[in-house]
Design an enzyme around this catalytic site. Structure first.
Site, PDB file in Angstrom:
ATOM      1  N   TYR A 622       0.847  -1.192   0.000  1.00  0.00           N
ATOM      2  CA  TYR A 622       0.000   0.000   0.000  1.00  0.00           C
ATOM      3  C   TYR A 622       0.880   1.237   0.000  1.00  0.00           C
ATOM      4  O   TYR A 622       1.940   1.243   0.621  1.00  0.00           O
ATOM      5  CB  TYR A 622      -0.817   0.100   1.287  1.00  0.00           C
ATOM      6  CG  TYR A 622      -1.668  -1.070   1.686  1.00  0.00           C
ATOM      7  CD1 TYR A 622      -1.109  -2.173   2.328  1.00  0.00           C
ATOM      8  CD2 TYR A 622      -3.040  -1.053   1.476  1.00  0.00           C
ATOM      9  CE1 TYR A 622      -1.892  -3.229   2.740  1.00  0.00           C
ATOM     10  CE2 TYR A 622      -3.836  -2.109   1.886  1.00  0.00           C
ATOM     11  CZ  TYR A 622      -3.260  -3.195   2.513  1.00  0.00           C
ATOM     12  OH  TYR A 622      -4.038  -4.234   2.909  1.00  0.00           O
ATOM     13  N   HIS A 702     -10.129   1.860   2.827  1.00  0.00           N
ATOM     14  CA  HIS A 702      -9.650   2.755   3.882  1.00  0.00           C
ATOM     15  C   HIS A 702     -10.045   4.200   3.610  1.00  0.00           C
ATOM     16  O   HIS A 702      -9.278   5.124   3.840  1.00  0.00           O
ATOM     17  CB  HIS A 702      -8.120   2.642   4.003  1.00  0.00           C
ATOM     18  CG  HIS A 702      -7.658   1.289   4.449  1.00  0.00           C
ATOM     19  ND1 HIS A 702      -6.382   0.833   4.284  1.00  0.00           N
ATOM     20  CD2 HIS A 702      -8.329   0.288   5.072  1.00  0.00           C
ATOM     21  CE1 HIS A 702      -6.275  -0.396   4.787  1.00  0.00           C
ATOM     22  NE2 HIS A 702      -7.448  -0.748   5.263  1.00  0.00           N
ATOM     23  N   ASN A 740      -3.142   0.924   8.288  1.00  0.00           N
ATOM     24  CA  ASN A 740      -4.611   0.773   8.226  1.00  0.00           C
ATOM     25  C   ASN A 740      -5.215   1.730   9.253  1.00  0.00           C
ATOM     26  O   ASN A 740      -4.709   1.873  10.359  1.00  0.00           O
ATOM     27  CB  ASN A 740      -5.021  -0.654   8.570  1.00  0.00           C
ATOM     28  CG  ASN A 740      -4.220  -1.687   7.807  1.00  0.00           C
ATOM     29  OD1 ASN A 740      -3.008  -1.720   7.947  1.00  0.00           O
ATOM     30  ND2 ASN A 740      -4.864  -2.508   7.037  1.00  0.00           N
TER      31      ASN A 740
HETATM   32  C1  LIG Z   1     -13.337  -5.121   4.326  1.00  0.00           C
HETATM   33  C2  LIG Z   1     -12.666  -4.102   5.193  1.00  0.00           C
HETATM   34  C3  LIG Z   1     -11.485  -4.428   5.847  1.00  0.00           C
HETATM   35  C4  LIG Z   1     -10.847  -3.480   6.633  1.00  0.00           C
HETATM   36  N1  LIG Z   1      -9.734  -3.835   7.331  1.00  0.00           N
HETATM   37  C5  LIG Z   1      -9.176  -2.942   8.202  1.00  0.00           C
HETATM   38  C6  LIG Z   1      -8.130  -3.318   9.061  1.00  0.00           C
HETATM   39  O1  LIG Z   1      -7.700  -4.478   9.093  1.00  0.00           O
HETATM   40  N2  LIG Z   1      -7.591  -2.371   9.888  1.00  0.00           N
HETATM   41  C7  LIG Z   1      -8.058  -1.077   9.897  1.00  0.00           C
HETATM   42  O2  LIG Z   1      -7.525  -0.244  10.632  1.00  0.00           O
HETATM   43  N3  LIG Z   1      -9.086  -0.709   9.110  1.00  0.00           N
HETATM   44  C8  LIG Z   1      -9.663  -1.620   8.291  1.00  0.00           C
HETATM   45  N4  LIG Z   1     -10.746  -1.248   7.541  1.00  0.00           N
HETATM   46  C9  LIG Z   1     -11.232   0.145   7.640  1.00  0.00           C
HETATM   47  C10 LIG Z   1     -12.008   0.406   8.932  1.00  0.00           C
HETATM   48  O3  LIG Z   1     -12.866  -0.673   9.239  1.00  0.00           O
HETATM   49  C11 LIG Z   1     -12.790   1.709   8.772  1.00  0.00           C
HETATM   50  O4  LIG Z   1     -11.855   2.739   8.547  1.00  0.00           O
HETATM   51  C12 LIG Z   1     -13.619   2.062   9.981  1.00  0.00           C
HETATM   52  O5  LIG Z   1     -14.550   1.045  10.292  1.00  0.00           O
HETATM   53  C13 LIG Z   1     -14.352   3.364   9.755  1.00  0.00           C
HETATM   54  O6  LIG Z   1     -15.109   3.657  10.890  1.00  0.00           O
HETATM   55  P1  LIG Z   1     -16.300   4.715  10.880  1.00  0.00           P
HETATM   56  O7  LIG Z   1     -16.743   4.877  12.286  1.00  0.00           O
HETATM   57  O8  LIG Z   1     -15.877   5.893  10.124  1.00  0.00           O
HETATM   58  O9  LIG Z   1     -17.455   4.064   9.999  1.00  0.00           O
HETATM   59  P2  LIG Z   1     -18.050   2.601   9.882  1.00  0.00           P
HETATM   60  O10 LIG Z   1     -17.162   1.610  10.524  1.00  0.00           O
HETATM   61  O11 LIG Z   1     -18.399   2.425   8.461  1.00  0.00           O
HETATM   62  O12 LIG Z   1     -19.389   2.668  10.747  1.00  0.00           O
HETATM   63  C14 LIG Z   1     -20.514   3.393  10.353  1.00  0.00           C
HETATM   64  C15 LIG Z   1     -21.727   2.833  11.071  1.00  0.00           C
HETATM   65  O13 LIG Z   1     -22.835   3.675  10.824  1.00  0.00           O
HETATM   66  C16 LIG Z   1     -23.962   2.915  10.453  1.00  0.00           C
HETATM   67  N5  LIG Z   1     -24.781   3.766   9.593  1.00  0.00           N
HETATM   68  C17 LIG Z   1     -24.432   4.203   8.347  1.00  0.00           C
HETATM   69  N6  LIG Z   1     -25.408   4.980   7.844  1.00  0.00           N
HETATM   70  C18 LIG Z   1     -26.379   5.060   8.790  1.00  0.00           C
HETATM   71  C19 LIG Z   1     -27.641   5.716   8.837  1.00  0.00           C
HETATM   72  N7  LIG Z   1     -28.055   6.476   7.811  1.00  0.00           N
HETATM   73  N8  LIG Z   1     -28.412   5.561   9.935  1.00  0.00           N
HETATM   74  C20 LIG Z   1     -27.967   4.793  10.982  1.00  0.00           C
HETATM   75  N9  LIG Z   1     -26.788   4.143  10.972  1.00  0.00           N
HETATM   76  C21 LIG Z   1     -25.980   4.287   9.890  1.00  0.00           C
HETATM   77  C22 LIG Z   1     -23.376   1.696   9.772  1.00  0.00           C
HETATM   78  O14 LIG Z   1     -24.274   0.610   9.798  1.00  0.00           O
HETATM   79  C23 LIG Z   1     -22.121   1.443  10.594  1.00  0.00           C
HETATM   80  O15 LIG Z   1     -22.379   0.631  11.715  1.00  0.00           O
HETATM   81  C24 LIG Z   1     -11.394  -2.177   6.755  1.00  0.00           C
HETATM   82  C25 LIG Z   1     -12.591  -1.859   6.119  1.00  0.00           C
HETATM   83  C26 LIG Z   1     -13.229  -2.817   5.339  1.00  0.00           C
HETATM   84  C27 LIG Z   1     -14.529  -2.451   4.683  1.00  0.00           C
END
Ligand SMILES: Cc1cc2nc3c(=O)[nH]c(=O)nc-3n(C[C@H](O)[C@H](O)[C@H](O)COP(=O)(O)OP(=O)(O)OC[C@H]3O[C@@H](n4cnc5c(N)ncnc54)[C@H](O)[C@@H]3O)c2cc1C
Ligand SMILES: *[C@@H]1O[C@H](CO)[C@@H](O)[C@H](O)[C@H]1NC(C)=O
Ligand SMILES: *[C@@H]1O[C@H](CO)[C@@H](O)[C@H](O)[C@H]1NC(C)=O
Ligand SMILES: *[C@@H]1O[C@H](CO)[C@@H](O)[C@H](O)[C@H]1NC(C)=O
Ligand SMILES: *[C@@H]1O[C@H](CO)[C@@H](O)[C@H](O)[C@H]1NC(C)=O
Ligand SMILES: *[C@@H]1O[C@H](CO)[C@@H](O)[C@H](O)[C@H]1NC(C)=O
Ligand SMILES: *[C@@H]1O[C@H](CO)[C@@H](O)[C@H](O)[C@H]1NC(C)=O
Ligand SMILES: *[C@@H]1O[C@H](CO)[C@@H](O)[C@H](O)[C@H]1NC(C)=O
Ligand SMILES: *[C@@H]1O[C@H](CO)[C@@H](O)[C@H](O)[C@H]1NC(C)=O
Ligand SMILES: *[C@@H]1O[C@H](CO)[C@@H](O)[C@H](O)[C@H]1NC(C)=O
Ligand SMILES: *[C@@H]1O[C@H](CO)[C@@H](O)[C@H](O)[C@H]1NC(C)=O
Ligand SMILES: *[C@@H]1O[C@H](CO)[C@@H](O)[C@H](O)[C@H]1NC(C)=O
Length: 763
Positions: A622, A702, A740
């Protein structure tokens, strides 16, 4: 490339004269009831199902379709207008494990919005494309008669398209074509909305045209509901939202945390178990070794179905489905040079708070041993020859140049831990904290700059589903890099072109404030995601773990038994085994960091020579902190979240720097006996490999920056031009951290919660 059946307008065929007519059938794979036809020569099935017809309002313009074809079918076309020149045509073909598709209208065409549904599959004998087609019932020069019947045309080819990975690929003449009469009147189902959610619903009989009549003027008024106001309403229970909600409730505020999805881990009430773990509380989301099966599940209900890239729609968000690689940020991840305001530079107290609540481990098995380590050992040999050092990565977060170490995770006791197992549990124990799941927030309710509540789809929470705030109350959006921008657009906040799409949606438009109150901010611009490239190797010492293919349905028995006994062994870890970093200075004199992630197995092998697939492993490389390429995310007319401009390699120096890093990684490959790079093979240069890499495969999941601090939110994470709307999730991170991102994000969420609590004027 123009199909000859499009030129058959002279034939003037109508549905009623066709010998071959559609009938109702149930797809035994997904349970959906279609009206369709199986061509007896090629054994290809075509099926369609539409939402119920309405007597008032507007008939829906979408349908769900499927094409089920033997694997020998290289591409299939379906013309919705039958034998007419100006007809909407859908074409699809298999590409490795996915189905590639596009719509054409004599040439490429953009009116329809087509999304593959999760029951799309490719196996050894067939490919099946199940899709939702929106804005698909009429086109320039034609339309579907929803209450009647007419001819559809199909085309079949046993010659592959020119570039199977490219939806817009050109292709040669079809091998054959034909027609059948489709009975549209009999193709309407009251289960249609269930189908969109992957649920066959209750009706198993053939649908009829006399299905439930839905009036679009119905309102969800429940005048007797008295709504409870909250000091803070947090939208989305991913890592950002959970940490914010925990810290705000810890400070005594009355907090409501809303989540659109349902339970994940066993501790939260989740029950999605592998057959071999049934009845244990160890769900798919608990068992680290099931991580790779997230991408191969036949019913992956946990992905958000209205976002075109991977995003978790369940409690924990991304942290319930991710690889759980967990890095304490290095100091420069919060520096002004990567876009943070100077007031954010002192991250250490917040990083310390996070690490105290959520420790990391590089040996997740409860017996303290490491398992399946061969790929780490081999790669360490390679890197030792390049001057790298072996370190315990999170003991020394600022040592990210020429260093490697065993992968670190936020697993706890051999299970997925993360914010759900820690921060959420302390919040749930407080009486001033309420968690509500299966609740979708569409927009905030506001009067100009003052937010007064949030609009949910649950009328038990307040009149018309609106949850109000206490007098100085605040809303925090934590719906993720795609989810939070969509809520802003639906609240009249963002670029004019995105709000215009909301105006085009009858339901969403009704919730917009008057246009005089729109707030123009660059929501969705300036996003970044790590461009990443896979190298696949073989080495005789490797156990590729059957490429993780059987972990969900048919695991190695001894490993399953060991894990169920005491959460030790292979299943206590996810696939990554080793991580490494190096700093580069690009030809533009800018510093960029490279991260490597090593795992047994591979998602795709492309090579010209024989190899032993029991011995494959992958190094994903990456480009991380310092990436200069930027893209844009947004929504389409269906309000689906999607990249509008891909964020990888828009700056050629990002690409040249990554190519340099890739060359370095294999520079001394001959010093490691038995180590062979098989993808790319020795007929393909690394530069050619990178240049021809499928752009979609550069995605690292990410995504950051769609509500960048400084552009969309201020240094207290408050949305500019609002009084009391905040964002705390990956979207505020201005540019990618070194590793990550979720460790950096959770430290940022700690810091944001502290700044919000300290900001005057709150509840
Ligand atoms: C396949 C995958 C693998 C990954 N692997 C890694 C890793 O190994 N290490 C790492 O550091 N990062 C990893 N990431 C990235 C990391 O998971 C994300 O950066 C992180 O989860 C982002 O967090 P967030 O709180 O911004 O949003 P999210 O984790 O996306 O959470 C958003 C939440 O809001 C909810 N939501 C959304 N819209 C609404 C709405 N309108 N009403 C009510 N609820 C809603 C969703 O259901 C979700 O629960 C990975 C991501 C993916 C997809
Ligand atoms: C629907 O498709 C037509 C073309 O058939 C296009 O002009 C129109 O913009 C599309 N509408 C939406 C909302 O995408
Ligand atoms: C392959 O997929 C087809 C169509 O979905 C299905 O009928 C068939 O049973 C599957 N075959 C295997 C071996 O899974
Ligand atoms: C919906 O379509 C059916 C079939 O064409 C038609 O009979 C009905 O009037 C339409 N409904 C509306 C409200 O236009
Ligand atoms: C599963 O977890 C729930 C909630 O923590 C608990 O009530 C239940 O007893 C557990 N079941 C088993 C089999 O451990
Ligand atoms: C790195 O060093 C640690 C501590 O000596 C050791 O346990 C580990 O196996 C080494 N890692 C690799 C990949 O060689
Ligand atoms: C609200 O939306 C969520 C997520 O889509 C869904 O699970 C829930 O059933 C919906 N609630 C209502 C009352 O429709
Ligand atoms: C909106 O706010 C203005 C003051 O900013 C106030 O005069 C008006 O009454 C408010 N409208 C509503 C509907 O609350
Ligand atoms: C994008 O980021 C750059 C660099 O941080 C900044 O100068 C620019 O203003 C941002 N653009 C938008 C639209 O936010
Ligand atoms: C496989 O590699 C060859 C040679 O680099 C390339 O031309 C081809 O496009 C690749 N195929 C796929 C499916 O990536
Ligand atoms: C392939 O690798 C496996 C695991 O190392 C080994 O047992 C097997 O003999 C190898 N097969 C061949 C044909 O070399
Ligand atoms: C390419 O790699 C294969 C497999 O290791 C080897 O047999 C072949 O000799 C190599 N060809 C060249 C030109 O290096």
């Amino acid at each position: 490339m123009v199909l000859s059946f499009l030129l058959l307008s002279v034939l003037s065929i109508s549905g009623s004269v066709l010998a071959q007519s559609s009938s109702g059938y149930t797809d035994s794979g997904n349970g959906f009831v279609f009206q369709g036809y199986t061509d007896p020569v090629y054994d290809v099935t075509y099926g369609l199902v539409f939402p119920p017809l309405v007597t008032t309002g507007t008939n829906s313009t979408e349908f769900i379709g499927e094409i089920v074809a033997p694997i020998g079918a290289q591409w299939i076309g379906l013309s919705l207008g039958g034998a007419m020149l100006d007809s909407l045509l859908l074409v699809a073909w298999p590409n490795i494990n996915s189905v590639v598709f596009s719509s054409r209208y004599t040439t490429a065409y953009t009116g329809p919005i087509i999304t593959s549904l999760p029951s799309t599959t490719v196996n050894s004998t067939h490919w099946k494309w199940v899709f939702r087609c929106q804005n698909c019932t009429s086109w320039q020069g034609g339309s579907i008669n929803l209450g009647g019947s007419s001819a559809l045309a199909w085309a079949y080819s046993n010659v592959a398209v020119n570039d199977p990975s490219d939806p817009q690929s050109s292709f040669q003449e079809h091998t054959d074509f034909g027609f059948f009469g489709e009975n549209f009147a009999a193709a309407h189902s009251s289960n249609y909305n269930n189908y969109l959610n992957g649920d066959p619903g209750t009706t198993s009989s053939v649908p009829t045209s006399t299905s439930t009549v839905v009036s679009s003027t119905t309102t969800l008024t429940s005048p007797t509901t008295t709504a409870t106001p909250y000091d803070y309403i947090v939208v989305g229970a991913g890592p950002g939202g959970i940490i914010a909600a925990d810290r705000l409730s810890e400070a005594g505020k009355k907090v409501l945390l809303l989540e659109r999805g349902g339970p994940s881990t066993g501790e939260t009430g989740g029950t999605y178990d592998a057959v071999w773990a049934e009845g244990t509380n160890l769900t798919k989301f608990d068992i680290p070794g099931l991580f790779e099966s997230m991408f191969t599940d036949s019913n992956p209900w946990y992905w958000c179905k209205d976002i075109t890239v991977f995003a978790g729609c369940l409690l924990g968000g991304g942290t319930s489905i991710n690889g759980a690689l967990y890095w304490l940020p290095q100091d420069s991840d919060f520096s002004t040079s990567v876009g943070w305001p100077s007031s954010w530079g002192n991250h250490q107290p917040y990083t310390n708070k996070m690490a105290a609540r959520l420790p990391s481990t590089d040996h997740p098995s409860t017996d303290g041993l490491r398992y399946l380590e061969q790929s780490a050992t081999v790669t360490a040999q390679l890197l030792n020859g390049q001057g790298y050092r072996n370190i315990t990565i999170n003991d020394d977060p600022n040592s990210k140049d020429h260093s490697y170490g065993n992968s670190a995770f936020d697993f706890i006791n051999g299970k997925r831990g993360g914010p759900v197992a820690t921060y959420l549990q302390t919040a749930l124990a407080r009486s001033n904290f309420v968690y509500k799941d299966h609740t979708l927030v569409s927009n905030v309710v506001r009067n100009g700059s003052q937010i007064t509540g949030v609009q949910t789809n649950d009328s038990s929470l307040g009149p018309n589903g609106v949850v109000p705030l206490t007098p100085n109350g605040r809303v925090i959006l934590s719906a993720g890099s795609y989810g939070s921008p969509r809520i802003l657009f639906q609240s009249g906040i963002g670029p004019a072109d995105m709000i215009a799409l909301v105006e085009g949606s009858p339901t969403a438009a009704a919730n917009l404030p008057p246009s005089s109150q729109y707030i123009d901010l660059p929501v969705g611009y300036n996003v970044s995601d790590n461009p990443s490239i896979n190298f696949v190797f073989t080495h005789p010492s490797i156990d590729a773990y059957d490429n993780w293919a059987d972990v969900w349905t048919d695991p190695r028995p001894a490993d399953a038994v060991q894990y169920l006994k005491d959460q030790s062994g292979v299943f206590a870890g996810a696939s990554p085994k080793l991580n490494f970093w190096r700093s580069y200075t690009g030809t533009d004199d800018k510093q960029r960091w490279m991260q490597g992630t090593v795992r047994p197995g591979a998602s795709a092998v492309n090579t010209t020579y024989a190899y032993n697939d029991s011995q494959i492993f992958t190094i994903t490389t990456y480009l991380s902190q310092g990436v200069t390429s930027r893209g844009r995310i947004g929504i389409n007319a269906a309000l689906t979240g999607l990249p509008l401009v891909n964020p990888w390699f828009t700056d050629p120096v990002d690409k040249s720097t990554l190519i340099t890093a890739l060359n370095d990684i294999v520079s001394n490959i001959n010093t490691v006996p038995g180590l062979t790079l098989i993808t790319p093979d020795n007929q393909t240069t690394i530069t050619d490999y990178v240049n021809s890499y499928d752009p979609g495969s550069l995605d690292s999941n990410h995504w950051v920056g769609s509500n960048s601090i400084g552009s969309v939110v201020d240094s207290n994470t408050k949305v500019f031009s609002t009084n009391n709307l905040f964002v705390v999730d990956a979207s505020i991170i201005p540019s990618l951290p070194t590793g990550n991102p979720h460790g950096t994000l959770m430290s940022a969420a700690e810091q944001a919660a502290a700044k919000i609590l300290a900001l005057a004027g709150g509840p």
